[in-house]
Motif scaffolding. Structure first.
Motif, PDB file in Angstrom:
ATOM      1  N   GLY A  21       5.269   2.007  -5.129  1.00 16.63           N
ATOM      2  CA  GLY A  21       4.922   1.865  -3.663  1.00 16.63           C
ATOM      3  C   GLY A  21       3.652   2.001  -3.411  1.00 16.63           C
ATOM      4  O   GLY A  21       2.839   3.144  -3.894  1.00 16.63           O
ATOM      5  N   GLY A  22       3.002   1.346  -2.350  1.00 19.01           N
ATOM      6  CA  GLY A  22       1.782   1.413  -1.877  1.00 19.01           C
ATOM      7  C   GLY A  22       1.153   0.306  -1.238  1.00 19.01           C
ATOM      8  O   GLY A  22       1.714  -0.554  -1.376  1.00 19.01           O
ATOM      9  N   PRO A  23      -0.146   0.532  -0.791  1.00 10.54           N
ATOM     10  CA  PRO A  23      -0.693  -0.794  -0.210  1.00 10.54           C
ATOM     11  C   PRO A  23      -0.910  -1.840  -0.898  1.00 10.54           C
ATOM     12  O   PRO A  23      -1.067  -1.631  -2.162  1.00 10.54           O
ATOM     13  CB  PRO A  23      -2.042   0.022   0.621  1.00 10.54           C
ATOM     14  N   ARG A  24      -1.253  -2.871  -0.316  1.00  5.25           N
ATOM     15  CA  ARG A  24      -1.566  -4.175  -1.324  1.00  5.25           C
ATOM     16  C   ARG A  24      -2.855  -4.134  -1.946  1.00  5.25           C
ATOM     17  O   ARG A  24      -3.888  -3.269  -1.500  1.00  5.25           O
ATOM     18  CB  ARG A  24      -1.550  -5.401  -0.404  1.00  5.25           C
ATOM     19  N   GLY A  25      -3.149  -4.321  -3.058  1.00  4.24           N
ATOM     20  CA  GLY A  25      -4.443  -4.620  -3.510  1.00  4.24           C
ATOM     21  C   GLY A  25      -4.775  -3.436  -4.141  1.00  4.24           C
ATOM     22  O   GLY A  25      -5.917  -3.346  -4.497  1.00  4.24           O
ATOM     23  N   ILE A  26      -4.008  -2.309  -4.769  1.00  6.05           N
ATOM     24  CA  ILE A  26      -4.473  -1.218  -5.421  1.00  6.05           C
ATOM     25  C   ILE A  26      -4.041  -0.938  -6.766  1.00  6.05           C
ATOM     26  O   ILE A  26      -4.227  -0.041  -7.407  1.00  6.05           O
ATOM     27  CB  ILE A  26      -4.010   0.026  -4.567  1.00  6.05           C
ATOM     28  N   GLY A  27      -3.304  -2.128  -7.143  1.00 10.42           N
ATOM     29  CA  GLY A  27      -3.165  -2.044  -8.710  1.00 10.42           C
ATOM     30  C   GLY A  27      -1.649  -2.187  -9.211  1.00 10.42           C
ATOM     31  O   GLY A  27      -1.443  -1.757 -10.379  1.00 10.42           O
ATOM     32  N   LYS A  28      -0.710  -2.125  -8.169  1.00 11.87           N
ATOM     33  CA  LYS A  28       0.838  -1.850  -8.570  1.00 11.87           C
ATOM     34  C   LYS A  28       1.372  -3.162  -9.382  1.00 11.87           C
ATOM     35  O   LYS A  28       2.070  -2.938 -10.494  1.00 11.87           O
ATOM     36  CB  LYS A  28       1.439  -1.897  -7.331  1.00 11.87           C
ATOM     37  N   ALA A  29       0.796  -4.256  -9.144  1.00 13.06           N
ATOM     38  CA  ALA A  29       1.504  -5.353  -9.903  1.00 13.06           C
ATOM     39  C   ALA A  29       0.826  -5.379 -11.257  1.00 13.06           C
ATOM     40  O   ALA A  29       1.534  -5.734 -12.358  1.00 13.06           O
ATOM     41  CB  ALA A  29       0.997  -7.034  -9.220  1.00 13.06           C
TER      42      ALA A  29
END
Length: 324
Positions: A28-36
């Motif tokens: 979980g977290g905002p878009r574009g911060i490395g989750k995928a």
């Protein structure tokens, strides 16, 4: 390599190394911060270690010449599935949702015996995009997961997911990136960006490296300058609004238009902080209107040119009134 998410990496590695691994991880977290990216590397680590040959590597790293890594990079690993929105059958862009058909196909995948090791990995990017029926189908899999199957569910808004899905996952929270991490990402992935431009992207991107890279690719600096100009001058002749509307309303400008909808609220917030106290009230009111319109426009398929012109009008209302 993942920048700025050491805590999440450590938590997952500790679980994997001990083999006390939850079957479903909600990232979980905002878009574009490395989750995928994390999901890709974590799945790669699990499948490579499980299949062998063994190796020693820090964090979520795995040798590039490892046979399992080569299969994954080629997209041909039989025990890995990556689920995301598909291209539209007609027209450009991606489908609005991940379909229930895509999720049900996972059921067929899970009925097969793993081919290269006891482990399988599934990434859904993002689980927010699931149709309602798809979410219910996924829930059944999470309730009765096959042994040695690991799910990575990428979510930009975990609070909007079905509570029953959240309750069956272990959550890993990803934070917005600080300036140092943002600089490292941009240096690594876009070294051609000048230092001054890089810092401006960092200021605008709000801790999202993906957003910063997207802005750089779409050349949003001229759009930002026009937004600031309207805020400062009021655009009494409507000329700047018309230019923006024509530029972003034309065919083929969809990506820049979508980025503009995200850009305008951010610029308004940044500029409002520099205003004297007596002018902040109108700026706050304008921000609420801008944010609402920017969110509604894609959902309601509002005309891009008309939407851009309307946003320009809201921005112009913040400018100091000109004396006749």
């Amino acid at each position: 390599m993942i920048f700025g998410q050491d805590k999440a990496i450590e938590q997952f590695r500790r679980a994997w190394d001990s083999r006390e691994l939850h079957h479903a991880w909600l990232l979980g977290g905002p878009r574009g911060i490395g989750k995928a990216h994390f999901a890709r590397l974590a799945a790669r680590r699990v499948l490579a270690e499980a299949a062998g040959p063994s190796f020693e590597a820090a964090a979520l790293d795995a040798p590039s010449d490892h046979p399992i890594v080569k299969l994954l990079e080629a997209g041909s690993h039989p025990d890995m599935r990556w689920i995301e929105r598909l291209p539209k059958e007609r027209g450009e862009g991606l489908a609005r949702s991940i379909t229930v058909k895509q999720v049900r196909e996972l059921g067929e995948f899970l009925n097969l015996t793993p081919a290269l090791s006891p482990w399988r990995a599934i990434v859904i990017d993002s689980v927010d995009d699931l149709e309602r029926e798809g979410a219910n189908a996924l829930l059944k899999m999470l309730e009765e997961p096959p042994a040695n199957t690991i799910f990575f569910l990428v979510s930009h808004a975990p609070g909007r997911l079905l509570p029953t899905i959240r309750s069956r996952c272990r959550r890993l929270d990803f934070s917005k990136l600080d300036d140092a991490a943002m600089t490292s990402v941009l240096d690594a992935q876009a070294p051609e960006i000048a230092a001054a431009d890089r810092q401006r992207l960092i200021d605008l991107a709000g801790g999202s490296a993906g957003r910063a890279l997207g802005m750089a690719a779409l050349d949003l600096a001229p759009l930002e300058q026009k937004v600031v100009a309207i805020l400062k001058t009021g655009d009494a002749t409507n000329q700047q609004r018309v230019q923006l509307a024509e530029e972003l309303g034309r065919k083929g400008a969809g990506d820049r238009y979508a980025a503009f909808l995200e850009l305008v609220p951010t610029v308004l917030v940044q500029q409002s902080r520099r205003l004297p106290p007596e002018r902040r009230g109108p700026a706050i009111a304008a921000y609420e209107r801008v944010r609402e319109l920017a969110a509604l426009a894609p959902r309601l398929s509002l005309d891009p040119a008309a939407t851009v012109f309307q946003l320009g009008g809201i921005l112009a209302s913040v400018a100091p009134k000109q004396l006749p």
